[in-house]
Design a protein around this motif. Structure first.
Motif, short mmCIF file in Angstrom:
data_model
loop_
_atom_site.label_atom_id
_atom_site.label_comp_id
_atom_site.label_asym_id
_atom_site.label_seq_id
_atom_site.Cartn_x
_atom_site.Cartn_y
_atom_site.Cartn_z
N PHE A 40 0.85 -1.18 0.00
CA PHE A 40 0.00 0.00 0.00
C PHE A 40 0.89 1.24 0.00
N ASP A 41 0.37 2.29 -0.61
CA ASP A 41 1.12 3.53 -0.81
C ASP A 41 0.46 4.62 0.04
N ASP A 42 1.27 5.33 0.83
CA ASP A 42 0.70 6.37 1.68
C ASP A 42 1.80 7.35 2.07
N SER A 43 1.38 8.54 2.50
CA SER A 43 2.34 9.57 2.93
C SER A 43 1.77 10.32 4.11
N VAL A 44 2.66 10.96 4.87
CA VAL A 44 2.27 11.78 6.01
C VAL A 44 3.04 13.10 5.93
N PHE A 45 2.29 14.21 6.00
CA PHE A 45 2.93 15.52 6.07
C PHE A 45 3.45 15.73 7.49
N GLU A 46 4.73 16.09 7.62
CA GLU A 46 5.31 16.25 8.94
C GLU A 46 5.43 17.71 9.37
N LYS A 47 5.95 18.58 8.50
CA LYS A 47 6.10 19.98 8.93
C LYS A 47 6.49 20.88 7.77
N ASP A 48 6.27 22.19 7.97
CA ASP A 48 6.87 23.22 7.12
C ASP A 48 8.25 23.51 7.68
N ARG A 77 6.74 12.09 4.98
CA ARG A 77 7.25 10.74 5.28
C ARG A 77 6.53 9.70 4.44
N ASN A 78 7.28 8.73 3.96
CA ASN A 78 6.70 7.57 3.26
C ASN A 78 6.13 6.64 4.33
N SER A 79 4.82 6.70 4.53
CA SER A 79 4.18 5.90 5.57
C SER A 79 3.58 4.61 5.03
N GLY A 80 3.81 4.31 3.75
CA GLY A 80 3.36 3.03 3.20
C GLY A 80 4.47 2.00 3.26
N PRO A 123 8.56 1.57 -1.85
CA PRO A 123 9.58 2.61 -2.06
C PRO A 123 9.11 3.62 -3.10
N TRP A 124 9.46 4.88 -2.88
CA TRP A 124 9.13 5.94 -3.84
C TRP A 124 10.27 6.08 -4.84
N GLN A 125 9.95 5.94 -6.11
CA GLN A 125 10.92 6.11 -7.19
C GLN A 125 10.28 6.97 -8.28
N ASP A 126 11.07 7.87 -8.86
CA ASP A 126 10.61 8.70 -9.98
C ASP A 126 9.30 9.41 -9.65
N LEU A 170 12.62 5.36 0.93
CA LEU A 170 12.21 4.03 1.38
C LEU A 170 11.06 4.13 2.37
N PRO A 171 10.28 3.06 2.53
CA PRO A 171 9.19 3.08 3.52
C PRO A 171 9.71 3.45 4.91
N GLY A 172 9.01 4.35 5.56
CA GLY A 172 9.39 4.79 6.90
C GLY A 172 10.34 5.97 6.92
N GLU A 173 10.93 6.32 5.78
CA GLU A 173 11.87 7.43 5.73
C GLU A 173 11.14 8.76 5.48
N SER A 174 11.76 9.85 5.94
CA SER A 174 11.26 11.20 5.68
C SER A 174 12.16 11.88 4.66
N VAL A 175 11.59 12.84 3.95
CA VAL A 175 12.36 13.55 2.93
C VAL A 175 11.97 15.03 2.96
#
Length: 303
Positions: free
Chosen positions: A193-201, A223-226, A229-232, A255-260
């Motif tokens: 499953f694919d999901d994301s979480v907004f963490e902050k400005d 953050r990649n909360s799914g 992995p996010w690519q392209d 990668l899943p669980g990582e923030s960017v």
């Protein structure tokens, strides 16, 4: 006339005095799917299920729509599509074909049957219903005289061969089961499953004042909360304002669980006013991803 406690509200389909409980997306694929329906419903202005079934024209009953968002059972595709169609297509004006493909993928992922119970194999040898052979001689007169020695040797050899053969058969039957038990059954992979979480400005939070004609870097952290992995992937701008910004910016592999942290270079307008720019995640071809998610945005005041 007063209603008794727990009676239903005719407009919302919910019981008076109670607020609908949103499912926990981490409790399983069905709950995650219902959570996405809730997010879409809120993004479309949070209409009641009764309004969706009547005023918005969903070809499904109020109770069916409410059950779909409860997260306890998986709704049919027909009910799901009516839920999504009136909100994403009619209410939010999104492309019907793209919305159908997006939500059909979500629905198929959540509808996959769970793995059944594992079967264990015992190490007990099979039993026979026949009684064991008796070593007693058959009834009748016993033969007289001595048995020839060659006959005894043959009998002993036959007995030894029988024992060895039985042992080989037993080893051949038991050993594979021991190996199977030692290796174990591999754990099936989790449903993707694919999901994301907004963490902050990170920079320039909402309402920041900037000087006209100046350039600045706006940074968000998500953050990649799914578990994919996010690519392209990219953040693609959805609207035009007097403030200038690139059409899209790349999101590095995540990668899943990582923030960017994602940074966009923005040039403030030449005259005072408010600048609010929206971005959505897309693939390399511009197709929207995470359709149920609200866009992230920049909101500054230019002086």
């Amino acid at each position: 006339m007063a209603q008794s406690p727990g009676s239903q509200d005719e407009n919302t389909g919910a019981r008076r005095g109670r607020r609908p409980v949103r499912p926990d997306p981490g409790s399983g694929p069905v709950a995650l799917f219902a959570h996405r329906l809730w997010e879409l419903k809120e993004q479309a202005g949070d209409p009641s299920f009764a309004d969706m079934a009547s005023r918005l024209g969903a070809a499904a009953s109020k109770s069916s729509l409410a059950a779909a968002a409860r997260g306890t059972t998986m709704p049919s595709w027909e009910t799901t599509w009516e839920f999504v169609r009136v909100l994403a297509v009619h209410r939010l004006g999104r492309n019907e074909d793209e919305v159908r493909r997006e939500w059909r993928t979500y629905w198929e992922e959540a509808s996959r049957p769970a793995n059944g119970p594992r079967h264990t194999i015992t190490d007990e040898a099979p039993t026979s219903d026949e009684p064991p052979a008796s070593d007693d001689p058959p009834p009748g007169p016993r033969p007289t005289g001595k048995r020839p020695r060659s006959g005894r040797r043959h009998a002993v050899l036959a007995a030894i061969c029988g024992v060895v053969g039985a042992g080989a058969i037993l080893i051949g039957w038991v050993l594979p089961h021991i190996v199977d038990d030692a290796e174990g059954t591999p754990t099936p992979p989790a449903t993707p499953f694919d999901d994301s979480v907004f963490e902050k400005d990170v920079t320039y939070p909402d309402g920041t004042v900037v000087q006209s004609g100046t350039s600045f870097d706006k940074t968000w952290r998500i953050r990649n909360s799914g578990n994919i992995p996010w690519q392209d992937r990219y953040l693609t701008r959805m609207n035009d304002t007097p403030c200038k910004a690139p059409k899209r910016v790349a999101i590095g592999p995540v990668l899943p669980g990582e923030s960017v942290d994602i940074t966009v270079r923005v040039r403030a307008a030449d005259s005072p006013g408010r600048c609010k720019i929206f971005w959505k995640m897309t693939d390399e071809h511009g197709a929207p991803l995470l359709a149920a998610k609200k866009p992230i945005f920049l909101d500054v005041s230019v002086t």
